[in-house]
Design a protein around this motif. Structure first.
Motif, mmCIF file in Angstrom:
data_model
loop_
_atom_site.group_PDB
_atom_site.id
_atom_site.type_symbol
_atom_site.label_atom_id
_atom_site.label_comp_id
_atom_site.label_asym_id
_atom_site.label_seq_id
_atom_site.Cartn_x
_atom_site.Cartn_y
_atom_site.Cartn_z
ATOM 1 N N ASP A 33 0.844 -1.199 0.000
ATOM 2 C CA ASP A 33 0.000 0.000 0.000
ATOM 3 C C ASP A 33 0.882 1.252 0.000
ATOM 4 N N SER A 43 -10.726 4.979 0.819
ATOM 5 C CA SER A 43 -12.187 4.944 1.006
ATOM 6 C C SER A 43 -12.578 4.181 2.267
ATOM 7 N N SER A 44 -11.690 3.309 2.731
ATOM 8 C CA SER A 44 -12.005 2.481 3.907
ATOM 9 C C SER A 44 -11.675 3.177 5.227
ATOM 10 N N VAL A 50 -21.658 1.483 7.822
ATOM 11 C CA VAL A 50 -22.911 0.766 8.044
ATOM 12 C C VAL A 50 -22.771 -0.669 7.529
ATOM 13 N N CYS A 311 -14.380 12.076 2.067
ATOM 14 C CA CYS A 311 -13.950 10.767 1.590
ATOM 15 C C CYS A 311 -14.275 10.705 0.103
ATOM 16 N N LYS A 344 -18.908 -3.279 3.925
ATOM 17 C CA LYS A 344 -19.499 -4.419 4.638
ATOM 18 C C LYS A 344 -19.197 -5.756 3.964
HETATM 19 C C1 LIG Z 1 -18.153 8.587 2.809
HETATM 20 C C2 LIG Z 1 -18.264 7.115 2.581
HETATM 21 C C3 LIG Z 1 -19.218 6.385 3.248
HETATM 22 C C4 LIG Z 1 -19.334 5.015 3.017
HETATM 23 N N1 LIG Z 1 -20.249 4.314 3.740
HETATM 24 C C5 LIG Z 1 -20.301 2.982 3.628
HETATM 25 C C6 LIG Z 1 -21.124 2.224 4.504
HETATM 26 O O1 LIG Z 1 -21.768 2.785 5.393
HETATM 27 N N2 LIG Z 1 -21.146 0.873 4.357
HETATM 28 C C7 LIG Z 1 -20.418 0.237 3.414
HETATM 29 O O2 LIG Z 1 -20.495 -0.984 3.334
HETATM 30 N N3 LIG Z 1 -19.596 0.922 2.576
HETATM 31 C C8 LIG Z 1 -19.517 2.269 2.673
HETATM 32 N N4 LIG Z 1 -18.686 2.992 1.877
HETATM 33 C C9 LIG Z 1 -17.940 2.302 0.811
HETATM 34 C C10 LIG Z 1 -16.684 1.622 1.290
HETATM 35 O O3 LIG Z 1 -16.043 2.368 2.291
HETATM 36 C C11 LIG Z 1 -15.774 1.386 0.079
HETATM 37 O O4 LIG Z 1 -16.508 0.704 -0.932
HETATM 38 C C12 LIG Z 1 -14.578 0.534 0.452
HETATM 39 O O5 LIG Z 1 -13.923 1.064 1.586
HETATM 40 C C13 LIG Z 1 -13.596 0.465 -0.725
HETATM 41 O O6 LIG Z 1 -12.454 -0.248 -0.307
HETATM 42 P P1 LIG Z 1 -11.240 -0.504 -1.272
HETATM 43 O O7 LIG Z 1 -10.363 -1.450 -0.562
HETATM 44 O O8 LIG Z 1 -11.728 -0.859 -2.636
HETATM 45 O O9 LIG Z 1 -10.548 0.940 -1.467
HETATM 46 P P2 LIG Z 1 -9.615 1.791 -0.456
HETATM 47 O O10 LIG Z 1 -10.057 1.676 0.926
HETATM 48 O O11 LIG Z 1 -9.533 3.178 -1.036
HETATM 49 O O12 LIG Z 1 -8.209 1.099 -0.573
HETATM 50 C C14 LIG Z 1 -7.385 1.237 -1.691
HETATM 51 C C15 LIG Z 1 -5.960 1.264 -1.205
HETATM 52 O O13 LIG Z 1 -5.081 1.188 -2.320
HETATM 53 C C16 LIG Z 1 -3.929 1.942 -2.050
HETATM 54 N N5 LIG Z 1 -3.313 2.288 -3.320
HETATM 55 C C17 LIG Z 1 -3.875 2.992 -4.321
HETATM 56 N N6 LIG Z 1 -3.035 3.109 -5.360
HETATM 57 C C18 LIG Z 1 -1.924 2.439 -5.002
HETATM 58 C C19 LIG Z 1 -0.696 2.205 -5.660
HETATM 59 N N7 LIG Z 1 -0.461 2.665 -6.895
HETATM 60 N N8 LIG Z 1 0.267 1.504 -5.017
HETATM 61 C C20 LIG Z 1 0.047 1.016 -3.763
HETATM 62 N N9 LIG Z 1 -1.119 1.227 -3.097
HETATM 63 C C21 LIG Z 1 -2.076 1.925 -3.716
HETATM 64 C C22 LIG Z 1 -4.475 3.152 -1.299
HETATM 65 O O14 LIG Z 1 -3.481 3.776 -0.509
HETATM 66 C C23 LIG Z 1 -5.585 2.532 -0.453
HETATM 67 O O15 LIG Z 1 -5.162 2.205 0.842
HETATM 68 C C24 LIG Z 1 -18.519 4.367 2.078
HETATM 69 C C25 LIG Z 1 -17.539 5.101 1.400
HETATM 70 C C26 LIG Z 1 -17.399 6.453 1.656
HETATM 71 C C27 LIG Z 1 -16.321 7.216 0.943
#
Ligand SMILES: Cc1cc2nc3c(=O)[nH]c(=O)nc-3n(C[C@H](O)[C@H](O)[C@H](O)COP(=O)(O)OP(=O)(O)OC[C@H]3O[C@@H](n4cnc5c(N)ncnc54)[C@H](O)[C@@H]3O)c2cc1C
Length: 381
Positions: A33, A43-44, A50, A311, A344
């Motif tokens: 990461d 985003s996480s 929820v 976010c 979730k």
């Molecule tokens: C305001 C908000 C409210 C939400 N509410 C809810 C909810 O109530 N319930 C629910 O279920 N979901 C909710 N969600 C959605 C949920 O949070 C996201 O769908 C989920 O967290 C996405 O996770 P991810 O692992 O795909 O992305 P991320 O958490 O963004 O993780 C991606 C990771 O990749 C890393 N990365 C990126 N590019 C590179 C690179 N080139 N090299 C190395 N590392 C890299 C980043 O640093 C990051 O840590 C919400 C989202 C937001 C923004």
């Protein structure tokens, strides 16, 4: 088959669970990461998210959320952290809301516990919630809130205990014109593996500009935490469920861990750059939130903002996840498109990724890259 290796890029909820499930399957896993697990730009990253199984007629998400809840409880037990609060979720809707009817129908089919509540029943049960203009409600008791950042940290810690090697480094955008993928960090270190799982959330389009560019829209989303009145326990999580009002475009989590009453704005905001954006909430958002509070939670209309976050959602056109191989590199898997509702589902996403890489599952058509349009038409709530 000897031990096979996989590099997972991104330690958000999707990457962390993918790494954990792959390691439990015997893969040699490196998790990378750029900024750290559930970092402030990811985003996480928030304190809470929820958890709910109610998804209208989109049964697949009801199934995945139900399976994931078991996964979260397993992680809580394994890590020794209290991660989930099953305080219930109350879906608020207009009279005869098709979304609530469809949610209830799927709940009946799948045996998910729920209750239909009239506005009068909501008012009697939760007098702190104003019901003017409320038509109908659906209560899902085995739902609630998860301590999101802590949960990702726990998933990474348990993954490491299963042998996952974690690395802080940024992976360069891949050159998709090549016949084989080269995955390297910005300092030029090559990350060699049999398979790659790219779970970079809102950064996916930048990492794979040809395959993903234009298919994920990254939107700015704001969250406000309001301070509850002194000595007033009505807004604690054991007195009021998590609530969602899709029609109004708001949802909220009562005062979890005394962090404040969380109000989320679910309408898609303008585009945002996840690396460079200043994460300062616009004052107009606070004013809009207060107008809503005056109607639904009148005792909080003048409550002070005690915390706020900016976010981003990483939206596919419909809101369906994107979990598929790269169109030209079968060893590269793309895992993202959480679209504002993915958190979730982390455990189910991880299981699905492990099944795909082992050849135990096929790509789910709804999550295929081929079906991902670049024109927004949100359909999943
Ligand atoms: C305001 C908000 C409210 C939400 N509410 C809810 C909810 O109530 N319930 C629910 O279920 N979901 C909710 N969600 C959605 C949920 O949070 C996201 O769908 C989920 O967290 C996405 O996770 P991810 O692992 O795909 O992305 P991320 O958490 O963004 O993780 C991606 C990771 O990749 C890393 N990365 C990126 N590019 C590179 C690179 N080139 N090299 C190395 N590392 C890299 C980043 O640093 C990051 O840590 C919400 C989202 C937001 C923004």
């Amino acid at each position: 088959m000897g031990t096979r290796s996989v590099v997972v890029v991104g330690a958000g909820v999707f990457g962390a669970w993918s790494a954990l499930r792959l390691a439990r399957d015997g893969w040699q896993v490196t998790l990378v990461d750029a900024y750290g697990p559930a970092n402030g730009r990811a985003s996480s990253a928030d304190h809470s998210r929820v958890v709910r199984a109610g998804y209208g007629r989109d049964e697949i998400y009801t199934r995945w959320a139900t399976a994931s809840l078991t996964g979260w409880h397993w992680l809580a037990k394994t890590s020794g952290h209290r991660l989930v609060e099953e305080s219930g979720v109350l879906f608020l809707g207009a009279h005869g809301s098709p979304h609530l009817d469809e949610t209830a129908a799927v709940f009946r089919d799948l045996g998910v516990e729920h209750q239909r509540l009239s506005a009068a029943e909501v008012a009697a049960r939760f007098p702190q919630l104003g019901v003017i203009g409320l038509g109908d409600a659906l209560y899902e008791p085995r739902a609630g809130a998860i301590r999101a950042r802590q949960a990702v940290a726990a998933a990474v810690a348990v993954a490491r205990a299963h042998g996952v090697e974690y690395l802080t480094a940024r992976v360069r955008p891949l050159d998709e014109t090549q016949t084989t993928p080269t995955v390297e960090t910005t300092d030029g270190t090559r990350l060699e593996a049999d398979r790659y799982v790219l779970a970079a959330g809102p950064w996916l389009a930048g990492l794979l500009p040809l395959a993903v560019g234009g298919r994920i829209r990254v939107t700015r989303q704001e969250l406000l935490y309001f301070g509850v009145p002194a000595g007033d326990a009505r807004f604690a999580l054991d007195a009021l469920p998590v609530w969602i009002d899709f029609g109004a475009g708001f949802y909220g989590i009562p005062d979890l861990d005394a962090h404040g009453f969380k109000l989320g704005i679910d309408r898609h905001g303008p585009p945002i750059d996840p690396d460079a954006a200043e994460r300062i909430v616009h004052p107009e958002v606070v004013a809009t939130a207060r107008e809503f509070l005056a109607r639904r939670f009148p005792a909080l209309a003048a409550a002070p903002v005690v915390d706020a976050r900016v976010c981003q959602y990483e939206n596919t056109a419909t809101g369906d996840f994107l979990i598929d191989t790269h169109p030209t590199w079968e060893q590269v898997w793309i895992v993202g498109g959480g679209s504002g509702h993915g958190f979730k589902h982390g455990p189910a996403v991880g299981t699905h990724v492990a099944d795909l890489l082992a050849g135990r599952a096929a790509v789910e058509p709804r999550f295929a890259l081929a079906g991902k349009s670049s024109t927004a038409a949100r359909a999943v709530y």
